[in-house]
Scaffold this active site. Structure first.
Site, PDB file in Angstrom:
ATOM      1  N   ASP A   1       0.856  -1.192   0.000  1.00  0.00           N
ATOM      2  CA  ASP A   1       0.000   0.000   0.000  1.00  0.00           C
ATOM      3  C   ASP A   1       0.884   1.232   0.000  1.00  0.00           C
ATOM      4  O   ASP A   1       1.410   1.620   1.047  1.00  0.00           O
ATOM      5  CB  ASP A   1      -0.883   0.009   1.256  1.00  0.00           C
TER       6      ASP A   1
ATOM      7  N   ASP B   1     -10.444  -4.420  -1.515  1.00  0.00           N
ATOM      8  CA  ASP B   1      -9.443  -4.027  -0.528  1.00  0.00           C
ATOM      9  C   ASP B   1     -10.084  -3.133   0.525  1.00  0.00           C
ATOM     10  O   ASP B   1     -10.596  -2.061   0.200  1.00  0.00           O
ATOM     11  CB  ASP B   1      -8.317  -3.272  -1.247  1.00  0.00           C
TER      12      ASP B   1
HETATM   13  C1  DX5 Z   1      -6.435   1.222   2.235  1.00  0.00           C
HETATM   14  C2  DX5 Z   1      -5.535   0.093   2.542  1.00  0.00           C
HETATM   15  C3  DX5 Z   1      -6.176  -0.935   3.491  1.00  0.00           C
HETATM   16  C4  DX5 Z   1      -5.339  -2.177   3.664  1.00  0.00           C
HETATM   17  C5  DX5 Z   1      -6.158  -3.351   4.145  1.00  0.00           C
HETATM   18  O1  DX5 Z   1      -6.232   2.240   3.032  1.00  0.00           O
HETATM   19  O2  DX5 Z   1      -5.267  -0.491   1.301  1.00  0.00           O
HETATM   20  O3  DX5 Z   1      -7.411  -1.262   2.941  1.00  0.00           O
HETATM   21  O4  DX5 Z   1      -4.790  -2.499   2.458  1.00  0.00           O
HETATM   22  O5  DX5 Z   1      -6.710  -3.000   5.356  1.00  0.00           O
HETATM   23  P1  DX5 Z   1      -7.597  -3.994   6.246  1.00  0.00           P
HETATM   24  O6  DX5 Z   1      -7.564  -5.355   5.604  1.00  0.00           O
HETATM   25  O7  DX5 Z   1      -6.936  -3.985   7.575  1.00  0.00           O
HETATM   26  O8  DX5 Z   1      -8.962  -3.395   6.239  1.00  0.00           O
END
Ligand code: DX5
Length: 222
Positions: A32, A174
């Site tokens: 990310d 995601d």
């Molecule tokens: C967006 C990020 C998050 C991360 C996953 O801000 O991309 O979505 O990847 O986060 P979780 O799985 O903890 O919601």
């Protein structure tokens, strides 16, 4: 496919986290990338990713939550990312940006924030191998899944079918993907699941979390 987000990992031991994820049976690793402008958080530069490249043979993809994907693309490919995901909202010339990524030898992919309609990518489906439907507003892990994105996932699936691209283009989700939300996203058409908290915080460890998520998603798509 399970594509863990490295966001919740211990940033002082990212190489170990990458190795542990590979051992847990994930299919690829998602980084990310946040620039502190497009989203209110700052994360990995290309050198950070490059420093873990030799810890696994799994593919790396960079989710570029940045305002300058054109300027950054080359660096993330050189760091070892074989897919770059750019936000439709972050570039004026999305068609050219995606074409430039392909020129660099990487797979091009496009992400949609929750408020952005699928129509924004109607004319670039021939340039991508993945569409990321965000199920949270990007910037942080551990947020609540936005279930109202499920009709949007279905809409993207229908667009891909109408364009004859359903077999070539993955739909990734995601944000807030966990045991209690994965079935809805998978049933709607998602086949690549990004998860951070659900994997790193699972009481039985990464391996159990990965298998649980994969079997729930597979059952929902059956
Ligand atoms: C967006 C990020 C998050 C991360 C996953 O801000 O991309 O979505 O990847 O986060 P979780 O799985 O903890 O919601």
């Amino acid at each position: 496919m399970i594509a863990p987000s490295v966001l919740p990992a211990d940033f002082s031991r990212l190489g170990d986290a990458v190795e542990a994820l590979a051992q847990a049976g994930v299919d690829l690793i998602q980084w990310d990338v946040m620039d502190g402008q497009f989203v209110p958080n700052l994360t990995f530069g290309p050198d950070v990713i490059a420093s873990t490249r030799d810890r696994t043979d799994l593919p790396f993809e960079a989710h570029l939550m940045v305002w300058t994907p054109d300027a950054m693309a080359r660096h993330y490919v050189e760091a070892g990312c074989s897919r770059l995901i750019v936000h439709a909202e972050a570039t004026t010339h999305l068609h050219r940006t995606l074409g430039n990524i392909a020129e660099l030898g990487a797979s091009a992919a496009v992400a949609l924030n929750p408020a952005t309609p699928p129509s924004a990518i109607a004319h670039v489906l021939d340039l991508v191998d993945l569409v990321l439907v965000m199920t949270v507003n990007p910037g942080f892990g551990g947020q609540r899944y936005i279930a109202t994105m499920e009709p949007k996932i279905r809409e993207v699936q229908a667009m891909l079918e109408a364009a004859g691209r359903a077999d070539e283009v993955h739909i990734e989700v995601d944000g807030g993907i966990a045991a209690d939300t994965v079935a809805g996203a998978a049933a709607a058409g998602a086949n690549v699941l990004v998860a951070g908290s659900a994997l790193f915080r699972h009481p039985d460890g990464l391996g159990a979390a990965v298998s649980e998520l994969r079997s729930l998603a597979t059952a929902a798509r059956a």
